[in-house]
Design a protein around this motif. Structure first.
Motif, PDB file in Angstrom:
ATOM      1  N   VAL A   1     -29.155  97.894  75.893  1.00  0.00           N
ATOM      2  CA  VAL A   1     -29.161  99.524  76.183  1.00  0.00           C
ATOM      3  C   VAL A   1     -29.714  99.532  77.540  1.00  0.00           C
ATOM      4  CG1 VAL A   1     -29.845 101.744  75.906  1.00  0.00           C
ATOM      5  CG2 VAL A   1     -28.908 100.335  73.937  1.00  0.00           C
ATOM      6  N   ALA A   2     -30.688  98.711  77.721  1.00  0.00           N
ATOM      7  CA  ALA A   2     -31.671  98.889  79.281  1.00  0.00           C
ATOM      8  C   ALA A   2     -30.807  98.258  80.149  1.00  0.00           C
ATOM      9  CB  ALA A   2     -32.954  98.162  79.072  1.00  0.00           C
ATOM     10  N   LEU A   3     -30.096  97.321  80.114  1.00  0.00           N
ATOM     11  CA  LEU A   3     -29.305  96.738  81.030  1.00  0.00           C
ATOM     12  C   LEU A   3     -27.940  97.344  81.299  1.00  0.00           C
ATOM     13  CD1 LEU A   3     -29.721  92.919  79.929  1.00  0.00           C
ATOM     14  CD2 LEU A   3     -30.649  93.949  81.791  1.00  0.00           C
ATOM     15  N   VAL A   4     -27.392  98.050  80.191  1.00  0.00           N
ATOM     16  CA  VAL A   4     -26.044  98.765  80.556  1.00  0.00           C
ATOM     17  C   VAL A   4     -26.394 100.108  81.417  1.00  0.00           C
ATOM     18  CG1 VAL A   4     -24.160 100.375  79.527  1.00  0.00           C
ATOM     19  CG2 VAL A   4     -24.792  98.096  78.424  1.00  0.00           C
ATOM     20  N   GLU A   5     -27.531 100.725  81.222  1.00  0.00           N
ATOM     21  CA  GLU A   5     -27.957 101.812  81.750  1.00  0.00           C
ATOM     22  C   GLU A   5     -28.370 101.456  83.313  1.00  0.00           C
ATOM     23  OE1 GLU A   5     -28.885 105.305  82.680  1.00  0.00           O
ATOM     24  OE2 GLU A   5     -28.124 104.556  80.982  1.00  0.00           O
ATOM     25  N   GLU A   6     -29.028 100.171  83.498  1.00  0.00           N
ATOM     26  CA  GLU A   6     -29.268  99.846  84.828  1.00  0.00           C
ATOM     27  C   GLU A   6     -27.947  99.264  85.523  1.00  0.00           C
ATOM     28  OE1 GLU A   6     -32.801  96.952  85.592  1.00  0.00           O
ATOM     29  OE2 GLU A   6     -32.067  96.263  87.253  1.00  0.00           O
TER      30      GLU A   6
ATOM     31  N   GLU B   1     -31.682  92.386  72.328  1.00  0.00           N
ATOM     32  CA  GLU B   1     -31.501  93.562  71.165  1.00  0.00           C
ATOM     33  C   GLU B   1     -30.370  94.264  71.649  1.00  0.00           C
ATOM     34  OE1 GLU B   1     -35.086  95.515  70.341  1.00  0.00           O
ATOM     35  OE2 GLU B   1     -33.712  97.176  69.666  1.00  0.00           O
ATOM     36  N   GLY B   2     -29.266  94.432  70.718  1.00  0.00           N
ATOM     37  CA  GLY B   2     -28.094  95.046  70.907  1.00  0.00           C
ATOM     38  C   GLY B   2     -28.321  96.722  70.598  1.00  0.00           C
TER      39      GLY B   2
ATOM     40  N   ALA C   1     -24.436  92.850  93.495  1.00  0.00           N
ATOM     41  CA  ALA C   1     -26.117  93.026  93.132  1.00  0.00           C
ATOM     42  C   ALA C   1     -26.630  92.151  92.070  1.00  0.00           C
ATOM     43  CB  ALA C   1     -26.383  94.428  92.595  1.00  0.00           C
ATOM     44  N   PHE C   2     -27.611  91.879  92.074  1.00  0.00           N
ATOM     45  CA  PHE C   2     -28.107  90.975  90.911  1.00  0.00           C
ATOM     46  C   PHE C   2     -28.671  91.824  89.940  1.00  0.00           C
ATOM     47  CE2 PHE C   2     -29.301  87.780  94.449  1.00  0.00           C
ATOM     48  CZ  PHE C   2     -27.852  87.095  94.232  1.00  0.00           C
ATOM     49  N   LEU C   3     -28.904  91.540  88.740  1.00  0.00           N
ATOM     50  CA  LEU C   3     -29.346  92.147  87.725  1.00  0.00           C
ATOM     51  C   LEU C   3     -29.950  90.925  86.539  1.00  0.00           C
ATOM     52  CD1 LEU C   3     -29.879  94.698  85.913  1.00  0.00           C
ATOM     53  CD2 LEU C   3     -27.678  94.466  84.890  1.00  0.00           C
ATOM     54  N   THR C   4     -31.228  91.105  86.700  1.00  0.00           N
ATOM     55  CA  THR C   4     -32.146  89.990  85.877  1.00  0.00           C
ATOM     56  C   THR C   4     -31.934  90.454  84.198  1.00  0.00           C
ATOM     57  OG1 THR C   4     -33.631  89.323  87.478  1.00  0.00           O
ATOM     58  CG2 THR C   4     -34.367  88.832  85.272  1.00  0.00           C
ATOM     59  N   VAL C   5     -31.480  89.768  83.584  1.00  0.00           N
ATOM     60  CA  VAL C   5     -31.181  90.189  82.319  1.00  0.00           C
ATOM     61  C   VAL C   5     -32.080  89.223  81.282  1.00  0.00           C
ATOM     62  CG1 VAL C   5     -28.828  90.596  82.567  1.00  0.00           C
ATOM     63  CG2 VAL C   5     -29.218  88.276  81.569  1.00  0.00           C
ATOM     64  N   GLN C   6     -32.462  87.925  81.785  1.00  0.00           N
ATOM     65  CA  GLN C   6     -33.335  87.059  80.958  1.00  0.00           C
ATOM     66  C   GLN C   6     -34.403  86.353  82.014  1.00  0.00           C
ATOM     67  OE1 GLN C   6     -32.807  83.583  81.328  1.00  0.00           O
ATOM     68  NE2 GLN C   6     -34.227  83.113  79.617  1.00  0.00           N
TER      69      GLN C   6
ATOM     70  N   GLN D   1     -39.361  97.948  82.182  1.00  0.00           N
ATOM     71  CA  GLN D   1     -39.493  99.348  81.930  1.00  0.00           C
ATOM     72  C   GLN D   1     -40.450  99.929  82.929  1.00  0.00           C
ATOM     73  OE1 GLN D   1     -40.457 100.266  77.861  1.00  0.00           O
ATOM     74  NE2 GLN D   1     -38.192  99.419  77.272  1.00  0.00           N
ATOM     75  N   ALA D   2     -41.618  99.328  83.283  1.00  0.00           N
ATOM     76  CA  ALA D   2     -42.636 100.016  84.002  1.00  0.00           C
ATOM     77  C   ALA D   2     -42.213  99.820  85.531  1.00  0.00           C
ATOM     78  CB  ALA D   2     -43.802  99.027  83.837  1.00  0.00           C
ATOM     79  N   LEU D   3     -41.230  99.297  85.839  1.00  0.00           N
ATOM     80  CA  LEU D   3     -40.683  99.486  87.290  1.00  0.00           C
ATOM     81  C   LEU D   3     -39.842 100.653  87.495  1.00  0.00           C
ATOM     82  CD1 LEU D   3     -39.706  95.841  87.904  1.00  0.00           C
ATOM     83  CD2 LEU D   3     -41.516  96.823  89.359  1.00  0.00           C
ATOM     84  N   PRO D   4     -39.864 101.369  88.877  1.00  0.00           N
ATOM     85  CA  PRO D   4     -39.229 102.410  89.074  1.00  0.00           C
ATOM     86  C   PRO D   4     -37.704 102.403  88.858  1.00  0.00           C
ATOM     87  CG  PRO D   4     -40.354 101.614  91.210  1.00  0.00           C
ATOM     88  CD  PRO D   4     -40.637 100.793  89.884  1.00  0.00           C
ATOM     89  N   GLU D   5     -36.833 103.287  88.732  1.00  0.00           N
ATOM     90  CA  GLU D   5     -35.530 103.246  88.733  1.00  0.00           C
ATOM     91  C   GLU D   5     -34.946 102.851  90.103  1.00  0.00           C
ATOM     92  OE1 GLU D   5     -33.336 106.690  87.946  1.00  0.00           O
ATOM     93  OE2 GLU D   5     -34.175 106.961  86.040  1.00  0.00           O
ATOM     94  N   ARG D   6     -33.839 102.167  90.112  1.00  0.00           N
ATOM     95  CA  ARG D   6     -33.221 101.379  91.085  1.00  0.00           C
ATOM     96  C   ARG D   6     -32.851 102.490  92.329  1.00  0.00           C
ATOM     97  NH1 ARG D   6     -31.710  96.487  90.109  1.00  0.00           N
ATOM     98  NH2 ARG D   6     -32.023  96.285  92.449  1.00  0.00           N
ATOM     99  N   SER D   7     -33.081 102.056  93.641  1.00  0.00           N
ATOM    100  CA  SER D   7     -32.793 102.686  94.717  1.00  0.00           C
ATOM    101  C   SER D   7     -31.492 102.530  95.047  1.00  0.00           C
ATOM    102  CB  SER D   7     -33.772 102.434  95.741  1.00  0.00           C
ATOM    103  OG  SER D   7     -33.920 101.144  96.076  1.00  0.00           O
TER     104      SER D   7
END
Ligand code: 5AD
Ligand code: SF4
Length: 463
Positions: A200-205, A230-231, A170-175, A157-163
């Motif tokens: 929700v955070a992952l779908v958003e990213e 968490e769903g 792309a990779f997406l760390t989920v766990q 959450q503290a990292l900025p939005e994806r550029s």
């Protein structure tokens, strides 16, 4: 000037408005690749631009891997080179900051600045969002900062939005983290207990990645199929549930995930391989050894027969699935008969791909002090033999694609003019002559040849 003072370099005299340059070198797994990208994005927000030349960098980051001794030792030889660069730049009045991130940083902490005094910052994988703040402190004269706690705040959450996306894939760390405690492995110590990001955070990213041109997402986790985030309604969600939520994103064409543990290969995930069209038919599922005795000593919590049965169920759900695995040779106590059991499992299960390693004792892990450590020459011979068998499988799997039509997602221009390179559903690289407009699209390709590392073919409808 004493040595440490020389190493700390010249004062930071550059105007704050000048673009600072950062050099990032990534070792190890795909999670480090993802983390390096996120660090680069956090630094871009601070005015840093990336450079591929360490000699040109105001900040050099080594994002390190601790999984085997060789990977960890490589960091120290690179630090030697960076120390020399830092000296040369200091002589020219330029300051260089050296940061070590990743799992070696986490495991060694303070020890790292003692062993390599040129290092300014040691940063564990849970603290990347603190990078800008820590750099500010270094610029203000603080020295040798070590930040390797496991903070409970959510670094994502503290990292900025994806550029903007660099690629179609792309990779997406989920766990992150692992609670399995295989007796050879440092991950539970360096990456901590399992943590799953909320759906929700992952779908958003993922949505943002897709908006920026990404079409193929690989979900990452040290034990990704143990995902239990968490769903949207607060309910615990499995990896299969997350995959289905992501599959609903329009424009996202392909989903993959890695790395999994056999014990967490749940029925709903196997089913998703059968009926979720965006989930690719490729699975990396380490088995480590074909011997039940060795598997028990490794604390893998499964037998060879259970693994074989699991593969059978996965293949029933998705008959064409390509399987990949990790195997360790020379685990303490491994006999010739144990090793033979590993070879026969590799032959029997027909892997498309496999990564094989000599057992490397890691400090603090139970296996490192077990009796029956295997001499290096035996490990080396076993590894060579195993790799021959793995290569046979690889050649067979790639050869079997010749004459087939494969849907290829094109990613970028190839080496030759007019050529594009993409991926088959089975993760193979595929070259074909194609219009650059096909980048980011899935196009059917008839495979004509299988090389050592890739396939080549022609776009269907073209000759
Ligand atoms: N020695 C050799 N290989 C190891 N791996 C993990 N720890 C060790 C070790 N101490 C391998 C496992 C794992 C992969 C990422 O690295 O096969 O699945
Ligand atoms: Fe390491 Fe994987 Fe075992 Fe976890 S499951 S301890 S990451 S080998």
């Amino acid at each position: 000037m004493d040595d440490a003072a020389a190493l700390s370099g010249a004062a930071d005299t550059e105007p704050a408005t000048a673009a600072r340059r950062v050099f990032i070198k990534t070792f190890g797994c795909q999670m480090n690749v993802y983390d390096s990208e996120r660090m680069s994005e956090a630094l871009a927000a601070e005015g840093y631009v990336e450079t591929a030349d360490a000699a040109d960098a105001d900040l050099a980051i080594l994002n390190t891997c601790h999984i085997r001794e060789k990977a960890a030792e490589k960091v120290y030889s690179d630090l030697g080179r960076l120390r020399d660069i830092k000296r040369e730049r200091a002589a020219a009045g330029k300051r260089t900051l050296i940061a070590v991130a990743g799992c070696v940083a986490q495991a060694e902490g303070e020890e790292m600045v003692r062993r390599a005094p040129a290092v300014d910052l040691v940063l564990g994988p849970q603290s990347y969002h603190r990078l800008p703040d820590l750099l500010g402190r270094l610029r203000n004269g603080e020295r040798a900062l070590v930040e390797t706690t496991f903070p409970d705040e959510d670094k994502f959450q503290a990292l900025p939005e994806r550029s903007p996306a660099r690629s179609v894939a792309a990779f997406l760390t989920v766990q992150e983290g692992c609670d399995k405690f295989c007796t050879f492995c440092v991950v539970p110590y360096t990456r901590g207990m399992e943590y799953s990001r909320p759906v929700v955070a992952l779908v958003e990213e993922a949505r943002r990645l897709v908006q920026r041109g990404v079409r193929d997402i690989t979900l990452l986790g040290q034990n990704v199929n143990g995902y239990h985030g968490e769903g949207p309604g607060g309910e615990a969600t499995t990896l299969a549930g997350l995959i289905r939520a992501l599959a609903a994103i329009e424009g996202l064409l392909r989903i993959r995930y890695t790395t999994s543990h056999p014990r967490d290969m749940s029925d709903d995930l196997i089913q998703a391989h059968g009926d979720e069209a965006k989930l690719m038919p490729y699975l990396h599922l380490p088995f480590q050894s074909g011997s039940d005795r060795v598997l028990a000593a490794m604390n893998r919590k499964h037998t060879a027969a259970e693994y074989t049965d699991l593969i059978g169920r996965i293949r029933t759900a998705r008959p064409d699935i390509a399987l990949s695995t990790d195997i360790i040779v020379g685990f303490p106590g491994e006999t010739d008969a144990d090793f033979e059991a590993t070879l026969s499992l590799v032959r029997e299960l027909r892997f498309a791909h496999a990564f094989s390693f000599k057992y490397s004792p890691r400090p603090g892990t139970p296996a490192s002090t077990m009796d029956g450590q295997v001499p290096d020459d035996i490990k080396r011979d076993r590894l060579a033999l195993l790799q021959t068998v793995i290569d046979e499988g690889y050649v067979r799997f790639n050869g079997a694609q010749v004459g087939r039509r494969l849907p290829v997602l094109f990613e970028k221009p190839g080496r030759h003019a007019g050529q594009l390179v993409g991926r088959s559903p089975y993760l193979q690289l595929v070259h074909a002559d194609a219009d650059p407009a096909h980048v980011g699209r899935i196009v059917d390709v008839e495979i004509r040849a299988a090389g050592a590392n890739s396939l080549s073919g022609v776009i269907c409808g073209q000759t």
